[in-house]
Design an enzyme around this catalytic site. Structure first.
Site, PDB file in Angstrom:
ATOM      1  N   GLU A  46     -13.664  -0.907  77.920  1.00 38.10           N
ATOM      2  CA  GLU A  46     -12.028  -0.881  78.161  1.00 38.10           C
ATOM      3  C   GLU A  46     -12.055  -2.310  77.441  1.00 38.10           C
ATOM      4  O   GLU A  46     -11.151  -2.519  75.602  1.00 38.10           O
ATOM      5  CB  GLU A  46     -12.117  -0.942  78.910  1.00 38.10           C
ATOM      6  N   ASP A  47     -12.692  -3.405  77.853  1.00 41.67           N
ATOM      7  CA  ASP A  47     -11.749  -4.842  77.986  1.00 41.67           C
ATOM      8  C   ASP A  47     -12.659  -5.335  76.994  1.00 41.67           C
ATOM      9  O   ASP A  47     -12.479  -6.901  76.920  1.00 41.67           O
ATOM     10  CB  ASP A  47     -11.451  -5.235  79.300  1.00 41.67           C
TER      11      ASP A  47
END
Ligand code: MN
Length: 446
Positions: A76-77
């Site tokens: 996600e990051d």
């Protein structure tokens, strides 16, 4: 922050067969992927996945769950991809990370999308592998522990509400009481800081006033059981501020009447000894009527088993006593995670205790939209809760038996204080009406 070898040592201590190489690779992969990113606390970002892995190790979960904890935010990051993870680890782990990533995306959208839809997706995602939910809960727990670092108050409150309404009930549903208590307490601190502070002060006062009393009660209970021919382990614990607060609200008792703050626990070896211990306690002390519950012969839906009773115990104090076997105790504290303690690498969503999850999935597949799903009467499996909606469609989870007044307070304390009437599903209804699943509640304020 926990260091690499500490984490590996901790996992190896309960699971000697854990893949040490993979654990080390995951630690380094996460650290490199998150690089120089920082948390709101100013800590390096990778301290977060490492803490999450630490929480999972405390729950004694398998190596795949620990690795997922380390990797859970990389897709996600960071620039890392699921393909990277599949290549470097194995498809199983990539699947778990994918599940957790999907849940995190839900969270980010939860401002725009309806909570009912989120809840539905949450159940779907976790139903594929219960470990996805366990990692997500550990992630949420660490975020709640560090919630006070976030500057945006509105965001803090939203996260706290979501924790109270969705994650704490889910933790309870799968029997993880310690996790549930801690999640609730952090959320309580954010949502009602004043109430919590007064309760803590009151608890401290009672603790001081009854100095040594808990110890004396435990000693006497121990002696009573020993002279009854039993070998038992007696312990005592203070109730959490949030559980006391909830009881005060439900039973309408004031601060001054608040004395019953300790619960005692008796752990024995067998089921027979549990009933024997109950007999010994009941023949020695007066029983408080209406407090006895036999969750051994009739377990709770989350598989919780125990005998509960209330007696006027040593020191003429009204006390609550829970009696259970060691195995029941492990299940009560750790819930589904206890399975890894007993048999390594065992279950996913198999077994009797996951029946509710499969049933829930069944309903999901057959309900055409999430609203219908929540209204569906089969949601009865959440026997201790009702799910209702605000006129805007936000989901509010309440304890069973809750009334429009409870609903109003759950929305906001100001709304609770000024509530004079309510419409349930568009119709005026008395404030004492018990709410049902799927009810849409509109609070009328003065
Ligand atoms: Mn995270």
């Amino acid at each position: 922050m926990m260091r690499q070898f500490e984490l590996v040592e901790r996992v190896k201590a309960y699971d000697p067969a854990a893949d040490e190489g993979a654990l080390n690779r995951a630690y380094v992969f996460s650290m490199k992927a998150h690089g120089a990113q920082l948390r709101a606390s100013g800590d390096p970002y990778f301290s977060h996945p490492i803490e999450v892995a630490g929480i999972l190790a405390e729950m004694k979960l398998d190596a795949a769950s620990i690795i997922t904890g380390l990797l859970h935010d990389t897709v996600e990051d960071t620039v890392a991809t699921l393909e990277d993870i599949e290549r470097l680890f194995d498809p199983d782990i990539a699947k778990l990370v994918d599940g957790v990533t999907k849940l995190s995306r839900l969270e980010l959208q939860s401002d725009q999308t309806k909570q009912a839809e989120n809840f539905r997706k949450l159940v779907l995602a976790m139903s594929e592998d219960i470990r996805v939910l366990l990692v997500k809960l550990a992630d949420r727990l660490h975020n709640m522990r560090t919630l006070h670092f976030l500057k945006d108050e509105e965001r803090r409150r939203r996260i706290a509400r979501e924790t109270m309404e969705i994650y704490a009930p889910l933790a309870e549903r799968i029997g993880m009481h310690e996790m549930k208590d801690e999640l609730e307490d952090h959320a309580f601190a954010e949502l009602h800081p004043d109430a919590r502070a007064s309760l803590m002060a009151r608890l401290a006062f009672l603790r001081e006033k009854g100095e040594g009393m808990a110890e004396r009660i435990m000693e006497e209970l121990q002696e009573t059981l020993t002279s009854g021919g039993l070998t038992a382990e007696v312990s005592g614990r203070e109730k959490t501020p949030y559980s006391v607060w909830r009881k005060m609200q439900q039973k309408n008792v004031g601060f001054e009447q608040l004395s019953d703050i300790m619960a005692f626990r008796v752990v024995v070896d067998t089921v027979e000894q549990s009933y024997h211990a109950l007999g010994v306690i009941h023949s020695r002390y007066s029983v408080v009527p209406g407090r006895f519950k036999d969750y051994i012969s009739t377990p709770k839906p989350n598989n919780y088993r125990s005998l509960h009773t209330g007696v006027i115990g040593p020191e003429r104090q009204r006390i609550e006593v829970q009696i259970r076997t060691r195995e029941m105790h492990e299940v009560a504290e750790l819930g589904v995670a206890a399975h890894w303690v007993y048999k390594q690498g065992a279950p996913r969503t198999e077994g009797r205790q996951y029946r509710w999850l499969r049933e829930l999935l069944d309903i999901l597949e057959h309900a055409s939209d999430p609203q219908e799903f929540l209204e569906h009467t089969k949601l009865e499996m959440f026997q201790d809760q009702v799910f209702c909606f605000t006129p805007k469609g936000d989901l509010i989870a309440l304890p069973r038996g809750a009334t429009p007044v409870d609903f109003a307070y759950a929305v906001h304390s100001v709304i609770g204080d000024t509530c004079v009437g309510a419409k349930i599903n568009g119709r005026l209804a008395p404030l004492r009406t018990q709410l049902a699943n799927g009810d849409q509640v509109e609070v009328i304020t003065s």
